[in-house]
Scaffold this motif. Sequence first.
Motif, PDB file in Angstrom:
ATOM      1  N   VAL A  16      39.147  48.412  41.717  1.00 45.25           N
ATOM      2  CA  VAL A  16      39.026  47.884  40.351  1.00 45.25           C
ATOM      3  C   VAL A  16      40.240  47.024  40.014  1.00 45.25           C
ATOM      4  CG1 VAL A  16      38.944  48.501  37.908  1.00 45.25           C
ATOM      5  CG2 VAL A  16      37.566  49.785  39.558  1.00 45.25           C
ATOM      6  N   ASN A  17      41.432  47.508  40.346  1.00 43.87           N
ATOM      7  CA  ASN A  17      42.652  46.750  40.035  1.00 43.87           C
ATOM      8  C   ASN A  17      42.680  45.416  40.763  1.00 43.87           C
ATOM      9  OD1 ASN A  17      43.634  48.718  38.298  1.00 43.87           O
ATOM     10  ND2 ASN A  17      44.717  49.809  39.930  1.00 43.87           N
ATOM     11  N   LEU A  18      42.182  45.386  41.989  1.00 49.70           N
ATOM     12  CA  LEU A  18      42.127  44.120  42.725  1.00 49.70           C
ATOM     13  C   LEU A  18      41.120  43.163  42.097  1.00 49.70           C
ATOM     14  CD1 LEU A  18      42.273  45.608  46.313  1.00 49.70           C
ATOM     15  CD2 LEU A  18      44.000  44.099  45.314  1.00 49.70           C
ATOM     16  N   ILE A  19      39.964  43.687  41.739  1.00 48.65           N
ATOM     17  CA  ILE A  19      38.909  42.842  41.182  1.00 48.65           C
ATOM     18  C   ILE A  19      39.311  42.301  39.807  1.00 48.65           C
ATOM     19  CG2 ILE A  19      36.552  42.986  40.223  1.00 48.65           C
ATOM     20  CD1 ILE A  19      35.917  44.628  42.821  1.00 48.65           C
ATOM     21  N   ARG A  20      40.136  43.029  39.084  1.00 48.56           N
ATOM     22  CA  ARG A  20      40.631  42.521  37.793  1.00 48.56           C
ATOM     23  C   ARG A  20      41.495  41.272  37.958  1.00 48.56           C
ATOM     24  NH1 ARG A  20      42.068  48.430  35.215  1.00 48.56           N
ATOM     25  NH2 ARG A  20      40.032  48.815  34.241  1.00 48.56           N
ATOM     26  N   ARG A  21      41.975  41.018  39.148  1.00 48.38           N
ATOM     27  CA  ARG A  21      42.792  39.830  39.401  1.00 48.38           C
ATOM     28  C   ARG A  21      41.935  38.613  39.774  1.00 48.38           C
ATOM     29  NH1 ARG A  21      47.773  41.767  43.102  1.00 48.38           N
ATOM     30  NH2 ARG A  21      48.382  39.596  42.713  1.00 48.38           N
ATOM     31  N   MET A  22      40.645  38.834  39.858  1.00 48.58           N
ATOM     32  CA  MET A  22      39.714  37.764  40.211  1.00 48.58           C
ATOM     33  C   MET A  22      39.433  36.888  38.990  1.00 48.58           C
ATOM     34  SD  MET A  22      35.881  38.475  41.658  1.00 48.58           S
ATOM     35  CE  MET A  22      35.226  38.775  40.021  1.00 48.58           C
ATOM     36  N   THR A  23      39.211  35.605  39.204  1.00 52.36           N
ATOM     37  CA  THR A  23      38.785  34.695  38.151  1.00 52.36           C
ATOM     38  C   THR A  23      37.368  34.213  38.467  1.00 52.36           C
ATOM     39  OG1 THR A  23      39.569  32.697  39.255  1.00 52.36           O
ATOM     40  CG2 THR A  23      41.170  33.910  37.911  1.00 52.36           C
ATOM     41  N   GLY A  69      36.351  31.393  39.076  1.00 56.21           N
ATOM     42  CA  GLY A  69      36.400  30.423  40.157  1.00 56.21           C
ATOM     43  C   GLY A  69      36.515  31.032  41.539  1.00 56.21           C
ATOM     44  N   ASP A  70      36.816  32.336  41.603  1.00 52.29           N
ATOM     45  CA  ASP A  70      36.946  33.013  42.900  1.00 52.29           C
ATOM     46  C   ASP A  70      35.620  33.512  43.456  1.00 52.29           C
ATOM     47  OD1 ASP A  70      39.765  32.796  43.037  1.00 52.29           O
ATOM     48  OD2 ASP A  70      39.996  34.556  41.726  1.00 52.29           O
ATOM     49  N   LEU A  71      34.563  33.502  42.648  1.00 50.41           N
ATOM     50  CA  LEU A  71      33.336  34.184  43.038  1.00 50.41           C
ATOM     51  C   LEU A  71      32.677  33.610  44.286  1.00 50.41           C
ATOM     52  CD1 LEU A  71      31.803  34.870  39.532  1.00 50.41           C
ATOM     53  CD2 LEU A  71      32.468  36.606  41.209  1.00 50.41           C
ATOM     54  N   LEU A  72      32.927  32.368  44.593  1.00 51.69           N
ATOM     55  CA  LEU A  72      32.317  31.765  45.777  1.00 51.69           C
ATOM     56  C   LEU A  72      33.252  31.764  46.983  1.00 51.69           C
ATOM     57  CD1 LEU A  72      30.317  28.796  44.203  1.00 51.69           C
ATOM     58  CD2 LEU A  72      29.520  31.086  44.831  1.00 51.69           C
ATOM     59  N   ARG A  73      34.374  32.449  46.883  1.00 54.85           N
ATOM     60  CA  ARG A  73      35.276  32.546  48.029  1.00 54.85           C
ATOM     61  C   ARG A  73      34.597  33.299  49.182  1.00 54.85           C
ATOM     62  NH1 ARG A  73      41.093  32.357  47.610  1.00 54.85           N
ATOM     63  NH2 ARG A  73      41.780  31.616  45.554  1.00 54.85           N
ATOM     64  N   PRO A  74      34.855  32.908  50.425  1.00 55.50           N
ATOM     65  CA  PRO A  74      34.364  33.683  51.565  1.00 55.50           C
ATOM     66  C   PRO A  74      35.124  35.000  51.677  1.00 55.50           C
ATOM     67  CG  PRO A  74      35.764  31.895  52.314  1.00 55.50           C
ATOM     68  CD  PRO A  74      35.598  31.703  50.823  1.00 55.50           C
ATOM     69  N   THR A  75      34.510  35.975  52.318  1.00 54.08           N
ATOM     70  CA  THR A  75      35.127  37.289  52.517  1.00 54.08           C
ATOM     71  C   THR A  75      35.052  37.664  54.001  1.00 54.08           C
ATOM     72  OG1 THR A  75      33.126  38.652  52.331  1.00 54.08           O
ATOM     73  CG2 THR A  75      34.179  37.964  50.260  1.00 54.08           C
ATOM     74  N   PRO A  76      35.769  38.720  54.407  1.00 57.97           N
ATOM     75  CA  PRO A  76      35.646  39.182  55.793  1.00 57.97           C
ATOM     76  C   PRO A  76      34.261  39.744  56.124  1.00 57.97           C
ATOM     77  CG  PRO A  76      37.701  39.947  54.830  1.00 57.97           C
ATOM     78  CD  PRO A  76      36.885  39.388  53.713  1.00 57.97           C
ATOM     79  N   VAL A 101      38.295  42.448  49.492  1.00 57.87           N
ATOM     80  CA  VAL A 101      38.532  41.712  48.244  1.00 57.87           C
ATOM     81  C   VAL A 101      39.923  41.090  48.253  1.00 57.87           C
ATOM     82  CG1 VAL A 101      38.821  41.953  45.745  1.00 57.87           C
ATOM     83  CG2 VAL A 101      36.890  43.077  46.890  1.00 57.87           C
ATOM     84  N   ALA A 102      40.914  41.895  48.611  1.00 58.09           N
ATOM     85  CA  ALA A 102      42.284  41.384  48.622  1.00 58.09           C
ATOM     86  C   ALA A 102      42.428  40.211  49.596  1.00 58.09           C
ATOM     87  CB  ALA A 102      43.254  42.505  48.996  1.00 58.09           C
ATOM     88  N   SER A 103      41.800  40.331  50.760  1.00 54.23           N
ATOM     89  CA  SER A 103      41.886  39.252  51.755  1.00 54.23           C
ATOM     90  C   SER A 103      41.219  37.990  51.244  1.00 54.23           C
ATOM     91  CB  SER A 103      41.239  39.702  53.067  1.00 54.23           C
ATOM     92  OG  SER A 103      41.923  40.813  53.615  1.00 54.23           O
ATOM     93  N   ALA A 104      40.074  38.144  50.590  1.00 50.77           N
ATOM     94  CA  ALA A 104      39.379  36.974  50.037  1.00 50.77           C
ATOM     95  C   ALA A 104      40.222  36.287  48.980  1.00 50.77           C
ATOM     96  CB  ALA A 104      38.035  37.397  49.454  1.00 50.77           C
ATOM     97  N   LEU A 105      40.967  37.078  48.187  1.00 47.00           N
ATOM     98  CA  LEU A 105      41.785  36.525  47.110  1.00 47.00           C
ATOM     99  C   LEU A 105      43.172  36.090  47.585  1.00 47.00           C
ATOM    100  CD1 LEU A 105      40.950  39.072  44.251  1.00 47.00           C
ATOM    101  CD2 LEU A 105      40.068  36.733  44.500  1.00 47.00           C
ATOM    102  N   GLY A 106      43.526  36.476  48.814  1.00 41.67           N
ATOM    103  CA  GLY A 106      44.843  36.128  49.324  1.00 41.67           C
ATOM    104  C   GLY A 106      45.968  36.907  48.679  1.00 41.67           C
ATOM    105  N   ILE A 107      45.682  38.184  48.321  1.00 41.09           N
ATOM    106  CA  ILE A 107      46.706  39.023  47.696  1.00 41.09           C
ATOM    107  C   ILE A 107      46.894  40.288  48.527  1.00 41.09           C
ATOM    108  CG2 ILE A 107      46.306  38.127  45.373  1.00 41.09           C
ATOM    109  CD1 ILE A 107      44.575  40.508  44.758  1.00 41.09           C
TER     110      ILE A 107
END
Length: 221
Positions: A30-37, A39-46, A145-151
């Motif tokens: 949840v804490n990681l997803i709260r950092r999402m904007t 504009g991040d929704l179309l980012r690729p993931t692992p 999630v963290a990898s997709a966001l680069g955090i």
Amino acid sequence: MHMNQADVPASHADFARLRRLNAQAVRDSVNLIRRMTPGDLLRPTPCSAWTLTDLLAHMTAQHHGFAAAALGRGQDLSHWSVRPLGKDPVTQYGDAAEKVIAAFTTLESPDREFTLPEFTQARTFPAARAIGFHLIDYVVHSWDVASALGIAYTPGSELLQAALPIARAVPDGDSRLAPGSAFRPALAAGDGAGTLEKILAALGRSPDWHPPLPRQPRRPG
């Protein structure tokens, strides 16, 4: 996903610890997803071919499914359905996360049977094993999630130590190559790998994964 009976906690104290660590894994996500904007929704993931939108919808649906299973309603496939994200997917996800944590607190016995039709309809699972499934999913999906966001994703050592034997108990083999499989065939962990890296490798995630670089437009001529 099937695991050995030996991996199921034997005591009520172990079961309480498992539920506490599962809640920690879920709230980390949840804490990681709260950092999402938005504009991040179309980012690729692992997760192969999944964007962050796809992953978030899957994670939200799994919380609803496991919550229903804890309350004795897991056989109803509608609880497991992946639905489009609403206008506020971050709040939607947080609500689903708290729902499953609350549902797990109603369980008094590690032997309470869970119906998990997405795993199999041929049998049920003891609550301790089912919560172990959920815990390992959210350790790995938090990393996704963290990898997709680069955090950074830095779960506590107690959570990682509990998650490693669960990850290693997940059978490897051709089933991981099936479409929609949560995990890919296991990879070798490198020398000096930390606990999180060992968990990821056991479940077919490369700890070195990075989002692919965007394609550069072709220059004319």
